[in-house]
Design a protein around this motif. Structure first.
Motif, PDB file in Angstrom:
ATOM      1  N   TYR A 294      13.208   0.160  21.159  1.00 17.25           N
ATOM      2  CA  TYR A 294      13.547  -1.157  21.134  1.00 17.25           C
ATOM      3  C   TYR A 294      12.832  -2.028  21.905  1.00 17.25           C
ATOM      4  O   TYR A 294      12.485  -3.058  21.895  1.00 17.25           O
ATOM      5  CB  TYR A 294      15.086  -1.158  21.415  1.00 17.25           C
ATOM      6  CG  TYR A 294      16.002  -0.734  20.439  1.00 17.25           C
ATOM      7  CD1 TYR A 294      16.569  -1.508  19.507  1.00 17.25           C
ATOM      8  CD2 TYR A 294      16.160   0.680  20.401  1.00 17.25           C
ATOM      9  CE1 TYR A 294      17.329  -1.186  18.407  1.00 17.25           C
ATOM     10  CE2 TYR A 294      17.160   1.188  19.096  1.00 17.25           C
ATOM     11  CZ  TYR A 294      17.742   0.164  18.319  1.00 17.25           C
ATOM     12  OH  TYR A 294      18.580   0.665  17.323  1.00 17.25           O
ATOM     13  N   TYR A 295      12.533  -1.441  23.421  1.00 15.04           N
ATOM     14  CA  TYR A 295      11.961  -2.307  24.292  1.00 15.04           C
ATOM     15  C   TYR A 295      10.567  -2.890  23.743  1.00 15.04           C
ATOM     16  O   TYR A 295      10.230  -3.986  23.895  1.00 15.04           O
ATOM     17  CB  TYR A 295      11.836  -1.585  25.478  1.00 15.04           C
ATOM     18  CG  TYR A 295      11.402  -2.538  26.771  1.00 15.04           C
ATOM     19  CD1 TYR A 295      12.417  -3.180  27.473  1.00 15.04           C
ATOM     20  CD2 TYR A 295      10.022  -3.000  26.926  1.00 15.04           C
ATOM     21  CE1 TYR A 295      11.923  -4.066  28.469  1.00 15.04           C
ATOM     22  CE2 TYR A 295       9.642  -3.749  28.016  1.00 15.04           C
ATOM     23  CZ  TYR A 295      10.664  -4.277  28.720  1.00 15.04           C
ATOM     24  OH  TYR A 295      10.381  -5.395  29.724  1.00 15.04           O
ATOM     25  N   LYS A 297       9.229  -2.788  20.639  1.00 14.10           N
ATOM     26  CA  LYS A 297       9.438  -3.777  19.382  1.00 14.10           C
ATOM     27  C   LYS A 297      10.023  -4.966  19.615  1.00 14.10           C
ATOM     28  O   LYS A 297       9.521  -5.855  19.209  1.00 14.10           O
ATOM     29  CB  LYS A 297      10.077  -2.957  18.291  1.00 14.10           C
ATOM     30  CG  LYS A 297       9.275  -1.717  17.968  1.00 14.10           C
ATOM     31  CD  LYS A 297      10.086  -0.912  16.682  1.00 14.10           C
ATOM     32  CE  LYS A 297       9.274   0.205  16.293  1.00 14.10           C
ATOM     33  NZ  LYS A 297      10.062   0.894  15.405  1.00 14.10           N
ATOM     34  N   ASP A 298      11.205  -5.150  20.363  1.00 13.19           N
ATOM     35  CA  ASP A 298      11.952  -6.445  20.652  1.00 13.19           C
ATOM     36  C   ASP A 298      12.250  -6.443  22.129  1.00 13.19           C
ATOM     37  O   ASP A 298      13.616  -6.170  22.305  1.00 13.19           O
ATOM     38  CB  ASP A 298      13.115  -6.371  19.555  1.00 13.19           C
ATOM     39  CG  ASP A 298      13.703  -7.774  19.885  1.00 13.19           C
ATOM     40  OD1 ASP A 298      13.202  -8.695  20.288  1.00 13.19           O
ATOM     41  OD2 ASP A 298      14.994  -7.960  19.403  1.00 13.19           O
ATOM     42  N   ASN A 300      13.106  -8.698  24.015  1.00 17.05           N
ATOM     43  CA  ASN A 300      13.856  -9.908  24.569  1.00 17.05           C
ATOM     44  C   ASN A 300      15.237  -9.191  24.995  1.00 17.05           C
ATOM     45  O   ASN A 300      15.762  -9.907  25.811  1.00 17.05           O
ATOM     46  CB  ASN A 300      13.849 -10.750  23.408  1.00 17.05           C
ATOM     47  CG  ASN A 300      12.372 -11.535  23.536  1.00 17.05           C
ATOM     48  OD1 ASN A 300      11.717 -11.641  24.531  1.00 17.05           O
ATOM     49  ND2 ASN A 300      12.157 -11.901  22.373  1.00 17.05           N
ATOM     50  N   TRP A 301      16.060  -8.482  23.843  1.00 16.73           N
ATOM     51  CA  TRP A 301      17.319  -8.278  24.281  1.00 16.73           C
ATOM     52  C   TRP A 301      17.564  -7.421  25.440  1.00 16.73           C
ATOM     53  O   TRP A 301      18.679  -7.399  26.130  1.00 16.73           O
ATOM     54  CB  TRP A 301      18.032  -7.795  23.009  1.00 16.73           C
ATOM     55  CG  TRP A 301      17.602  -6.326  22.746  1.00 16.73           C
ATOM     56  CD1 TRP A 301      16.613  -5.802  21.848  1.00 16.73           C
ATOM     57  CD2 TRP A 301      18.326  -5.078  23.241  1.00 16.73           C
ATOM     58  NE1 TRP A 301      16.753  -4.606  21.688  1.00 16.73           N
ATOM     59  CE2 TRP A 301      17.810  -3.905  22.542  1.00 16.73           C
ATOM     60  CE3 TRP A 301      19.793  -5.032  24.052  1.00 16.73           C
ATOM     61  CZ2 TRP A 301      18.244  -2.685  22.928  1.00 16.73           C
ATOM     62  CZ3 TRP A 301      20.018  -3.727  24.018  1.00 16.73           C
ATOM     63  CH2 TRP A 301      19.247  -2.653  23.624  1.00 16.73           C
TER      64      TRP A 301
END
Length: 813
Positions: A294-295, A297-298, A300-301
């Protein structure tokens, strides 16, 4: 430098990195120190090196206190010492701070080492330890069995005394799943199925390996976790028994990994509070799952995720708390994740705990610590981390030899922070001698950084390091020549620049290196374009720059900008590399200085805007900085009809989106107008005697919260002085001083345009008097000015003073 100093310097420089062994395998207990003394301008720079020849085996003599080998009493082992108490009480030891292991490998000890075998835990002693610390003695036997298996398998020669074995026992006893046989194997199978499916974007292949939630876990999820994880779930979790927690934690963690990763962070935060925690390996798996899938690849969240004071990084710091790191069988990838995401304070704590508890860090983790300390600018702790590398036996990690390439790369990064400090033996680099003492033999890349640092310190020292490199067979590469060219250009030494360019010209790879080419362009621009002879031929200067550019780079971007004349015939054909941003900027700046037609500049700027909007790979990248926009303003300001275009340039910079994407997929963050851009805009109107317009520009600057610098104030003062506006000049001088800037030679040069300078100083004195009256006044709340703030009172009085002063000066005139 005196002749005597040179006689001292050069022979001693020749000793740096010199071979001191005639045969391979010769070793030293303590490497001899070779001292290089550099004397100039009454200071001395000494560099101490301890460098081996290829194949030498330096042995690190580490004092070992024999007291540390004595077997402690059972009473010491069974004293109460919880994990939480360990936070406040550092582990006592009699051996020196730098001694991390009681036994070192033969590679790192001169004396013959004894066999390093850690104590085996006795079941009865473990039970006594459990009772003394309020733990359940019923699980003591299984804890002892698992620890003894881990001691035999994992320690790899490390010797842990009874205090540390006791602490390892307590940490293992507080692991949630220590009593459930096969729990870790079950978890690994479940986690592998889930992570593989997520990575491939598929369903779980072996669904039987991933059990469902079950009634109790389902209830907790629906009624507590999804409703109020940080509140009601925390309360229930703290009240649950160990067996109840064991039955639900894995099921809940796996479900959240698959279905709600954001809620997983809150779940991990709650379940890792207190001493009784999930197994460290399971926590590492969960966090690495988030970080990898997650971190990366994306991000931001996760970067923006926050719950109260908790953030993604703080969750990692709390879940992977160093005080809960297992002393035996510690997952190293968890430490790497901790090093990457932890704050400076947390990372410092991790290093401190690892050293105090003799936690076995592998070379990869040590380098990760050193790298991030370097990014934080903490030189001391980065060196402290690297100093752990020689203590790891070579046979355990043969790929991480002290002079391996990966360690040299980390040292290069650290050396960029090197500084010169004054010590008892004179001035010396801070980092380089300590790396040499560790046994690290610098390669060419490291010496390139040393060369760069030396030139920043003193020109002669840089020249001596260069002579040493050449004398010891280090071939200069692009980094070396980039340093040499940059220093020579900064000093204005054209003969040196020409000499280096001739050397580069004989090497095709160097000549075509884009960074070297850009620096050569810059030297030509500095020595030829900026100091162009008034009787010279501007077109010849521009064509010479174009020829230099064409030898390395593709002409297509310049043709699209309509900069290349139709009559120009390239002297060099073939495939060329795309131009760098610096190369394009220098060619455009040369073009603007070699011709003064406003229509040409306007045409090029119009085309530049179009290409930026289209995301041209080469042109759009130029908006990363303000340089090209500043150059357009300078080109426009030479003509009164170009003032409107100057304003348009600044407006275009303000109107650019926050992020641009080029046609080749690169992300570009445009630069907003800097203080230099605003100052150039002011100077454009002042240069064309449009002083009244500068007030509007200053209003725009205030609107965008632009802070003036000394150059901005001097530009403003220059405009008022040229216009003979003495009150405004006096007010600008006062405002400049109030912001902490003093009148310098540039200010005085601007004031010489005043026809009556005495009147200026009278005006300044009157403003000083008004300011003094304000500071001493004791205004009552009922006074007319009492309703204003102190700053408003000052501004009002200054305005009144300027108005009166202007009227008085007009009457005198």
């Amino acid at each position: 430098m005196s002749l005597r100093s040179h006689r001292i310097v050069h022979p001693r420089l020749n000793g740096l990195l010199a071979a001191r062994c005639s045969s391979l395998g010769q070793s030293y207990r303590r490497p001899r120190a070779l001292e290089i003394v550099y004397e100039t301008r009454n200071f001395t720079t000494s560099v101490t090196s301890a460098i081996s020849t290829a194949g030498e085996d330096y042995r690190l003599e580490t004092p070992i206190n024999s007291a540390s080998h004595q077997k402690p009493s059972h009473n010491a082992f069974t004293s109460s010492h919880s994990v939480e108490e360990a936070r406040q009480t550092p582990i006592s030891r009699t051996e020196p701070e730098r001694t991390n292991f009681d036994e070192l490998s033969p590679k790192h000890k001169a004396a013959k080492p004894r066999k390093a075998v850690s104590h085996r835990l006795n079941d009865r002693i473990v039970q006594e330890t459990f009772i003394a610390n309020g733990l359940d003695p019923a699980i003591a036997e299984i804890v002892a069995q698992r620890l003894n298996r881990a001691i035999k398998k994992e320690l790899n020669g490390r010797h842990l005394d009874f205090n540390r074995l006791r602490l390892a026992t307590l940490i293992r006893a507080n692991s949630l799943y220590v009593t459930k046989k096969g729990s870790l194997d079950e978890w690994k199978l479940m986690y592998q199925q889930v992570s593989t499916a997520k990575h491939l974007g598929q369903e779980v292949a072996n669904k039987a390996a991933v059990p469902g939630l079950g009634p109790e876990a389902q209830r907790l999820l629906e009624e507590k976790i999804q409703v109020d994880c940080m509140g009601s779930f925390r309360e229930e979790w703290q009240a649950m028994s160990r067996e109840s927690k064991i039955s639900v934690w894995q099921r809940l963690a796996i479900w959240l990994l698959q279905n709600d990763t954001k809620l997983l962070l809150e779940f991990l935060s709650v379940t890792t509070e207190g001493d009784l925690r999930p197994d460290f390996t399971m926590l590492v798996d969960c966090l690495c799952y988030l970080d990898h899938l997650y971190y990366q690849k994306d991000p931001n969240w996760l970067d923006n995720w926050q719950n109260g004071a908790s953030t993604y990084n703080s969750i990692i710091e709390s879940c992977l708390d160093p005080y809960h790191w297992p002393l035996i069988a510690l997952p190293q990838r968890g430490l790497r994740l901790y090093a990457r995401r932890a704050s400076h304070d947390a990372l410092s704590l991790g290093l401190k705990v690892a050293k105090e508890r003799f936690i076995g860090l592998k070379s990869e983790v040590i380098l990760c610590f050193a790298w991030h300390f370097t990014l934080f600018g903490d030189v001391d702790r980065a060196l402290e981390s690297l100093a752990l590398l020689p203590l790891i036996p070579m046979e355990q990690e043969p790929d991480f030899d002290i002079n391996s390439q990966i360690i040299h790369r980390h040292c290069c990064k650290l050396l960029t922070l090197d500084t010169v400090e004054k010590g008892s033996e004179g001035r010396n680099f801070k980092i380089l001698p300590q790396l040499l003492e560790m046994g690290i033999k610098p390669d060419r890349d490291m010496l390139n950084v040393v060369l760069h640092n030396a030139y920043k310190t003193d020109s002669q020292l840089g020249a001596d390091i260069l002579k040493f490199m050449e004398g010891h067979g280090y071939n200069l590469d692009s980094y070396s020549y980039l340093t040499l060219l940059s220093h020579a250009v900064a000093r204005g030494d054209r003969s040196k620049v020409d000499s280096f360019i001739r050397e580069i010209g004989s090497n095709e790879d160097l000549r075509r290196n884009p960074w070297i080419a850009s620096k050569i362009f810059h030297s030509y621009y500095t020595f030829t374009v900026k100091t162009m002879d008034a009787d010279g031929d501007p077109s010849a200067v521009f064509y010479a720059m174009l020829d230099m550019y064409n030898q390395v780079h593709d002409l297509a971007p310049l043709k699209e900008l309509t900069v290349v004349p139709h009559r120009y015939v390239p002297r060099s054909e073939g495939t060329k590399s795309p131009p760098s941003t610096v190369a394009l900027y220098l060619v455009l700046a040369t073009y603007f200085r070699c011709q003064n037609r406003l229509s040409n500049v306007q045409r090029i700027y119009s085309r530049f805007r179009e290409l930026v909007a289209q995301g041209h790979p080469s042109i759009a990248s130029m908006v990363k900085t303000d340089h090209i926009y500043n150059e357009f303003i300078i080109a426009f300001r030479d003509n009164p009809r170009g003032l409107r275009s100057c304003i348009h340039v600044v407006e275009d910079m303000l109107g650019l989106p926050d992020v641009l994407e080029t046609q080749d997929g690169e992300t570009v963050i445009p630069e907003k107008p800097t203080i230099r851009t605003w100052t150039l805009l002011l100077s454009a109107f002042i240069y064309n005697n449009q002083v009244s317009a500068t007030e509007k520009i200053r209003e725009m600057m205030d609107k965008h919260n632009v802070k003036y610098n000394a150059q901005t104030w001097n530009t403003i003062i220059n405009g008022y002085a040229n216009a003979q506006n003495i009150p405004a000049t006096a007010a600008a001088i006062k405002a400049m001083e109030e912001e902490g800037f003093t009148i310098d030679s540039y200010t005085m040069n601007h004031l010489r345009y005043l026809r009556d300078p005495e009147r200026l100083w009278i005006a300044v004195e009157e403003l000083d008097q008004k300011a003094l009256e304000i500071s001493e006044a004791d205004l009552s709340p009922d006074s007319e000015l009492g309703v204003f703030s102190r700053q408003e009172q000052f501004d009002q009085l200054v305005d009144n003073g300027l108005q009166k002063l202007g009227n008085r000066l007009s009457h005198k005139a």
